[in-house]
Design a protein around this motif. Structure first.
Motif, PDB file in Angstrom:
ATOM      1  N   ALA A 129      -0.435  -1.895  -4.430  1.00 37.24           N
ATOM      2  CA  ALA A 129      -1.747  -2.520  -4.237  1.00 37.24           C
ATOM      3  C   ALA A 129      -2.511  -1.703  -3.205  1.00 37.24           C
ATOM      4  CB  ALA A 129      -1.597  -3.956  -3.756  1.00 37.24           C
ATOM      5  N   PRO A 130      -3.688  -1.290  -3.476  1.00 35.64           N
ATOM      6  CA  PRO A 130      -4.345  -1.373  -4.778  1.00 35.64           C
ATOM      7  C   PRO A 130      -3.736  -0.359  -5.740  1.00 35.64           C
ATOM      8  CG  PRO A 130      -5.705  -0.112  -3.281  1.00 35.64           C
ATOM      9  CD  PRO A 130      -4.517  -0.602  -2.493  1.00 35.64           C
ATOM     10  N   HIS A 131      -3.979  -0.570  -7.020  1.00 38.04           N
ATOM     11  CA  HIS A 131      -3.477   0.377  -8.014  1.00 38.04           C
ATOM     12  C   HIS A 131      -4.175   1.724  -7.843  1.00 38.04           C
ATOM     13  CE1 HIS A 131      -2.200  -3.269 -10.509  1.00 38.04           C
ATOM     14  NE2 HIS A 131      -1.152  -2.761  -9.907  1.00 38.04           N
ATOM     15  N   ARG A 179       0.839  -1.216   0.000  1.00 40.82           N
ATOM     16  CA  ARG A 179       0.000   0.000   0.000  1.00 40.82           C
ATOM     17  C   ARG A 179       0.863   1.252   0.000  1.00 40.82           C
ATOM     18  NH1 ARG A 179      -2.802  -2.887   3.736  1.00 40.82           N
ATOM     19  NH2 ARG A 179      -2.010  -1.618   5.458  1.00 40.82           N
ATOM     20  N   THR A 186      -3.986   2.162 -12.312  1.00 41.21           N
ATOM     21  CA  THR A 186      -5.107   1.341 -12.773  1.00 41.21           C
ATOM     22  C   THR A 186      -5.223   1.360 -14.286  1.00 41.21           C
ATOM     23  OG1 THR A 186      -6.588   3.200 -12.400  1.00 41.21           O
ATOM     24  CG2 THR A 186      -6.499   1.528 -10.683  1.00 41.21           C
TER      25      THR A 186
END
Length: 116
Positions: free
Chosen positions: A23-25, A18, A57
């Motif tokens: 993660a997450p993008h 993170r 993303t």
């Protein structure tokens, strides 16, 4: 008295992923990622592109070149004499990153104008 935080082995890599925006993008722009990461390693200029793409993303193949053309990032020797992609302060001027790194640096890691 010091508070002790208890964490599990699984929480440690999750936290690192993170913090490094893996993660997450994210939908963050290249300059935002460069700021979050304290610079994107770019010893090989093309290396910055996949470093940013793996965090976004919707990666764009030319994100670094577009950001450079817009002058929202600058490539320079910043920390430990390693080329990095850093965010600008707006208007294409390097931000406080160079001040934090001890001033402008050349490939030798020495300050510009340093005596040998």
């Amino acid at each position: 008295m010091t508070n002790v935080v208890q964490v599990t082995h699984a929480q440690i890599p999750a936290w690192r992923l993170r913090r490094q925006s893996l993660a997450p993008h994210t939908t963050a722009a290249p300059e935002e990622l460069a700021e979050r990461l304290a610079g994107v390693q770019a010893q090989v200029p093309s290396a910055a592109e996949p470093a940013l793409a793996t965090r976004r993303t919707e990666p764009a193949a030319d994100a670094v070149w577009v950001a450079r053309a817009a002058r929202s990032v600058v490539g320079t020797w910043a920390m430990r004499g390693t080329p990095r992609l850093l965010p600008t302060a707006g208007g294409g001027e390097p931000g406080g990153w160079l001040d934090l790194a001890g001033g402008p640096r050349g490939p030798s890691g020495r300050g510009v104008g340093a005596q040998r």
